[in-house]
Motif scaffolding. Structure first.
Motif, PDB file in Angstrom:
ATOM      1  N   ALA A 147     -61.735   3.578  17.902  1.00 40.66           N
ATOM      2  CA  ALA A 147     -60.912   2.720  17.046  1.00 40.66           C
ATOM      3  C   ALA A 147     -59.540   3.343  16.804  1.00 40.66           C
ATOM      4  O   ALA A 147     -58.529   2.641  16.722  1.00 40.66           O
ATOM      5  CB  ALA A 147     -61.622   2.474  15.721  1.00 40.66           C
ATOM      6  N   THR A 148     -59.490   4.671  16.707  1.00 38.41           N
ATOM      7  CA  THR A 148     -58.207   5.363  16.511  1.00 38.41           C
ATOM      8  C   THR A 148     -57.292   5.156  17.712  1.00 38.41           C
ATOM      9  O   THR A 148     -56.103   4.834  17.562  1.00 38.41           O
ATOM     10  CB  THR A 148     -58.448   6.865  16.291  1.00 38.41           C
ATOM     11  OG1 THR A 148     -59.189   7.054  15.080  1.00 38.41           O
ATOM     12  CG2 THR A 148     -57.126   7.617  16.187  1.00 38.41           C
ATOM     13  N   GLU A 149     -57.833   5.336  18.925  1.00 42.29           N
ATOM     14  CA  GLU A 149     -57.032   5.139  20.135  1.00 42.29           C
ATOM     15  C   GLU A 149     -56.582   3.685  20.261  1.00 42.29           C
ATOM     16  O   GLU A 149     -55.453   3.397  20.662  1.00 42.29           O
ATOM     17  CB  GLU A 149     -57.825   5.562  21.372  1.00 42.29           C
ATOM     18  CG  GLU A 149     -58.082   7.050  21.473  1.00 42.29           C
ATOM     19  CD  GLU A 149     -56.805   7.871  21.482  1.00 42.29           C
ATOM     20  OE1 GLU A 149     -55.829   7.446  22.134  1.00 42.29           O
ATOM     21  OE2 GLU A 149     -56.777   8.925  20.822  1.00 42.29           O
ATOM     22  N   LEU A 150     -57.463   2.763  19.927  1.00 43.55           N
ATOM     23  CA  LEU A 150     -57.112   1.336  19.997  1.00 43.55           C
ATOM     24  C   LEU A 150     -56.032   1.002  18.974  1.00 43.55           C
ATOM     25  O   LEU A 150     -55.112   0.215  19.246  1.00 43.55           O
ATOM     26  CB  LEU A 150     -58.364   0.497  19.756  1.00 43.55           C
ATOM     27  CG  LEU A 150     -58.298  -0.982  20.136  1.00 43.55           C
ATOM     28  CD1 LEU A 150     -57.955  -1.146  21.610  1.00 43.55           C
ATOM     29  CD2 LEU A 150     -59.638  -1.658  19.833  1.00 43.55           C
ATOM     30  N   ASN A 161     -50.512  -0.453  17.428  1.00 44.40           N
ATOM     31  CA  ASN A 161     -49.341  -0.071  16.628  1.00 44.40           C
ATOM     32  C   ASN A 161     -48.033  -0.273  17.375  1.00 44.40           C
ATOM     33  O   ASN A 161     -46.980  -0.488  16.761  1.00 44.40           O
ATOM     34  CB  ASN A 161     -49.451   1.392  16.186  1.00 44.40           C
ATOM     35  CG  ASN A 161     -50.321   1.571  14.961  1.00 44.40           C
ATOM     36  OD1 ASN A 161     -50.595   0.626  14.240  1.00 44.40           O
ATOM     37  ND2 ASN A 161     -50.775   2.790  14.733  1.00 44.40           N
ATOM     38  N   VAL A 162     -48.071  -0.165  18.706  1.00 41.61           N
ATOM     39  CA  VAL A 162     -46.844  -0.344  19.498  1.00 41.61           C
ATOM     40  C   VAL A 162     -46.803  -1.734  20.139  1.00 41.61           C
ATOM     41  O   VAL A 162     -46.046  -1.970  21.078  1.00 41.61           O
ATOM     42  CB  VAL A 162     -46.716   0.758  20.581  1.00 41.61           C
ATOM     43  CG1 VAL A 162     -46.544   2.113  19.926  1.00 41.61           C
ATOM     44  CG2 VAL A 162     -47.908   0.762  21.540  1.00 41.61           C
ATOM     45  N   GLY A 163     -47.643  -2.651  19.640  1.00 41.59           N
ATOM     46  CA  GLY A 163     -47.600  -4.032  20.100  1.00 41.59           C
ATOM     47  C   GLY A 163     -48.381  -4.322  21.357  1.00 41.59           C
ATOM     48  O   GLY A 163     -48.238  -5.395  21.940  1.00 41.59           O
ATOM     49  N   LEU A 164     -49.224  -3.383  21.811  1.00 34.82           N
ATOM     50  CA  LEU A 164     -49.989  -3.574  23.036  1.00 34.82           C
ATOM     51  C   LEU A 164     -51.442  -3.883  22.726  1.00 34.82           C
ATOM     52  O   LEU A 164     -51.953  -3.548  21.658  1.00 34.82           O
ATOM     53  CB  LEU A 164     -49.919  -2.316  23.913  1.00 34.82           C
ATOM     54  CG  LEU A 164     -48.542  -1.930  24.454  1.00 34.82           C
ATOM     55  CD1 LEU A 164     -48.598  -0.562  25.127  1.00 34.82           C
ATOM     56  CD2 LEU A 164     -48.036  -2.983  25.434  1.00 34.82           C
ATOM     57  N   PHE A 185     -56.000   9.004   4.406  1.00 37.31           N
ATOM     58  CA  PHE A 185     -56.366   8.837   5.810  1.00 37.31           C
ATOM     59  C   PHE A 185     -55.155   8.378   6.616  1.00 37.31           C
ATOM     60  O   PHE A 185     -54.456   7.430   6.250  1.00 37.31           O
ATOM     61  CB  PHE A 185     -57.484   7.795   5.937  1.00 37.31           C
ATOM     62  CG  PHE A 185     -58.055   7.698   7.321  1.00 37.31           C
ATOM     63  CD1 PHE A 185     -59.143   8.465   7.701  1.00 37.31           C
ATOM     64  CD2 PHE A 185     -57.492   6.841   8.255  1.00 37.31           C
ATOM     65  CE1 PHE A 185     -59.666   8.389   8.982  1.00 37.31           C
ATOM     66  CE2 PHE A 185     -58.014   6.750   9.536  1.00 37.31           C
ATOM     67  CZ  PHE A 185     -59.100   7.526   9.896  1.00 37.31           C
ATOM     68  N   ARG A 186     -54.901   9.066   7.726  1.00 39.53           N
ATOM     69  CA  ARG A 186     -53.821   8.713   8.638  1.00 39.53           C
ATOM     70  C   ARG A 186     -54.380   8.612  10.045  1.00 39.53           C
ATOM     71  O   ARG A 186     -55.259   9.393  10.439  1.00 39.53           O
ATOM     72  CB  ARG A 186     -52.704   9.770   8.635  1.00 39.53           C
ATOM     73  CG  ARG A 186     -51.990   9.967   7.320  1.00 39.53           C
ATOM     74  CD  ARG A 186     -50.917  11.044   7.427  1.00 39.53           C
ATOM     75  NE  ARG A 186     -51.496  12.350   7.759  1.00 39.53           N
ATOM     76  CZ  ARG A 186     -51.331  12.956   8.928  1.00 39.53           C
ATOM     77  NH1 ARG A 186     -50.613  12.380   9.891  1.00 39.53           N
ATOM     78  NH2 ARG A 186     -51.871  14.146   9.152  1.00 39.53           N
ATOM     79  N   ILE A 187     -53.887   7.664  10.821  1.00 40.12           N
ATOM     80  CA  ILE A 187     -54.360   7.509  12.193  1.00 40.12           C
ATOM     81  C   ILE A 187     -54.093   8.776  12.995  1.00 40.12           C
ATOM     82  O   ILE A 187     -54.949   9.251  13.739  1.00 40.12           O
ATOM     83  CB  ILE A 187     -53.685   6.292  12.864  1.00 40.12           C
ATOM     84  CG1 ILE A 187     -54.265   4.993  12.302  1.00 40.12           C
ATOM     85  CG2 ILE A 187     -53.900   6.328  14.379  1.00 40.12           C
ATOM     86  CD1 ILE A 187     -55.741   4.802  12.559  1.00 40.12           C
ATOM     87  N   ASP A 188     -52.911   9.336  12.837  1.00 39.21           N
ATOM     88  CA  ASP A 188     -52.568  10.564  13.560  1.00 39.21           C
ATOM     89  C   ASP A 188     -53.018  11.784  12.772  1.00 39.21           C
ATOM     90  O   ASP A 188     -52.596  11.991  11.638  1.00 39.21           O
ATOM     91  CB  ASP A 188     -51.054  10.643  13.808  1.00 39.21           C
ATOM     92  CG  ASP A 188     -50.573   9.563  14.758  1.00 39.21           C
ATOM     93  OD1 ASP A 188     -51.300   9.279  15.719  1.00 39.21           O
ATOM     94  OD2 ASP A 188     -49.483   9.010  14.533  1.00 39.21           O
TER      95      ASP A 188
END
Length: 488
Positions: free
Chosen positions: A163-166, A171-174, A411-414
């Protein structure tokens, strides 16, 4: 080798040696995985795999189709796919087939390996004693496989990273476009918590008209399966939720006992599987419609937190019909991480469970082991321990215990999985130390006075067992972490 040759011939490949555009030869060995439109093969080079485009289950070789595929993949270099994204991208195009060579991440397995519950012809694996001997092998073997492959906690870790990678892509519109257990790979060594996507073919911006409809059967969103819409971020979320539910609960979210008044589907109509993929069957855990209840699968209270139950319910009830009502992918990483951190793994059966809900292991009845409990609270001078933001449990073992960043801060994605603290034993005594210098932390001594956490700090076990130890994390949003010993 004969079996592998038959597999290659099945896809119309007459030779196991394929050539790329640089005249390099790649000898195929065995099928690694299959997605919505292609098949991936291992090669004799352990660092390289080959992806071949399929049409009518045959490798595409027509010149115009090869060129169209090549042009499609050439757009990948124009997309904002950052180098830190865990996505295996094409290295070289194939010469005579529509396909490409990509780098294989070492020591990784497809998620499909976790879902393979097929009973081996030679039953070499003895069913463990914690499973009821009266259970049929069709039930006991999948449970044994579930435990041997890490149980629920390991699956939550894999899904958290998936889920983090997705989320990084979204986040960049992809969007990814074809989430399936064959396209997601995880670290075979459980000490490493890495996830990679191996198929980049369908990554693109959210524009359904710009690409063909592609999905792996059993994982497509209803609007994609019925061709009412193309792939979107919302369809990514739906596919991910199916994968997550299958991995955790050991049952498909629509694999229930739905029957019509005549006891089955009318002849000539779509099959039950077709109806499920088209979104025409209710979720097996639907709170208002019990017409498709399932008797199989693990009890949800053993594998899901209330937050995860809500995310699945919203995705597969309101979100099944109305795309805009689905939770976004950004809801999933934190919920999965919180569930993972709140679980402990039983040393008796290797299954995982939430100790707050159980007096002992619900699977084998072994007593709860000793564990460290870290509870994170907001700093509120008027009422310090008013709200717990996070809880992280760590079974006591003869090896260091690492505490991730998400326990200390929002919590942060990165970086949420970065190790920032370590608990370890030295000559029978327990110590704690920082692994990074990104936080200013204070710790209470035996008198309850905060002191700077510098170097390794000796922890008094009696203090841990009685009142616990507090850590103060300095930041714009200060946190207090309560560290306690739970057990005998």
């Amino acid at each position: 080798m004969k079996k592998e040759k038959q597999s290659l011939e099945h896809f119309g490949l007459l030779t196991p040696i394929l050539q790329d555009e640089l005249s390099q030869q790649h000898e195929l060995t065995k099928e690694l995985g299959r997605g919505g439109q292609g098949v991936v093969f291992r090669t004799t080079d352990p660092e390289l795999v080959v992806k071949c485009l399929l049409k009518d289950n045959q490798v595409v070789t027509k010149t115009e189709e090869k060129e169209a595929y090549k042009n499609k993949l050439s757009k990948l270099s124009l997309y904002p796919i950052h180098p830190e994204f865990n996505i295996a991208k094409p290295l070289f195009m194939l010469k005579d087939q529509a396909g490409y060579v990509m780098q294989m991440i070492q020591d990784m397995d497809p998620v499909q390996a976790l879902l393979n519950h097929k009973i081996p012809k030679e039953k070499k694996n003895k069913i463990p004693s914690w499973l009821n001997s009266e259970l049929p092998i069709e039930v006991s073997y999948p449970l044994m496989h579930y435990a041997q492959t890490g149980g629920t906690k390991q699956r939550l870790a894999i899904l958290m990273q998936t889920a983090t990678e997705l989320s990084k892509l979204h986040n960049v519109g992809l969007l990814y476009g074809d989430i399936s257990p064959e396209n997601v790979f995880f670290s075979a060594d459980r000490q490493f918590n890495h996830v990679w996507f191996i198929d980049a073919d369908n990554i693109r911006f959210d524009n359904p008209k710009s690409g063909s409809i592609v999905y792996t059967p059993g994982y497509g969103a209803p609007e994609v399966v019925t061709k009412q819409d193309g792939c979107r971020p919302q369809s990514d979320c739906y596919s991910f939720a199916i994968l997550a539910f299958k991995m955790l609960a050991m049952v498909d979210p629509f694999d229930g006992e739905a029957l019509n008044d005549e006891g089955g589907w009318d002849e000539g109509e779509d099959t039950v599987e077709d109806k499920a993929q088209q979104g025409l069957l209710p979720f097996i855990d639907d709170l208002t419609d019990d017409s498709n209840r399932a008797k199989s699968g693990l009890p949800r209270e053993l594998v899901l937190t209330p937050v995860l139950k809500t995310l699945f319910a919203k995705t597969f009830t309101e979100g099944r019909v109305n795309v805009w009502q689905r939770p976004t992918v950004h809801h999933w990483p934190e919920a999965l991480a919180a569930a993972h951190d709140a679980m402990i793994t039983c040393s008796g059966c290797n299954m995982s469970y939430y100790p707050d809900n159980n007096q002992d292991c619900p699977y084998c009845k072994k007593p709860i082991p000793n564990y460290f409990q870290l509870s994170c609270y907001e700093w509120q001078p008027d009422s310090l321990l008013r709200k717990s933001n996070w809880q992280s449990l760590h079974v006591v073992k003869n090896e260091p215990i690492t505490v991730p960043e998400r326990v200390l801060q929002e919590f942060r994605i990165d970086g949420h999985d970065q190790a920032v603290l370590e608990l370890y034993q030295l000559e029978g005594d327990w110590f704690i130390r920082q692994l990074t210098d990104q936080h200013i932390i204070s710790i209470t001594d035996s008198q309850g006075v905060f002191k700077p956490l510098v170097g390794q700090w000796h922890i008094e076990l009696t203090q841990l067992e009685q009142q616990g130890i507090l850590l103060y994390v300095q930041s714009d949003l200060p946190r207090v972490i309560e560290l306690k010993w739970q057990g005998k």
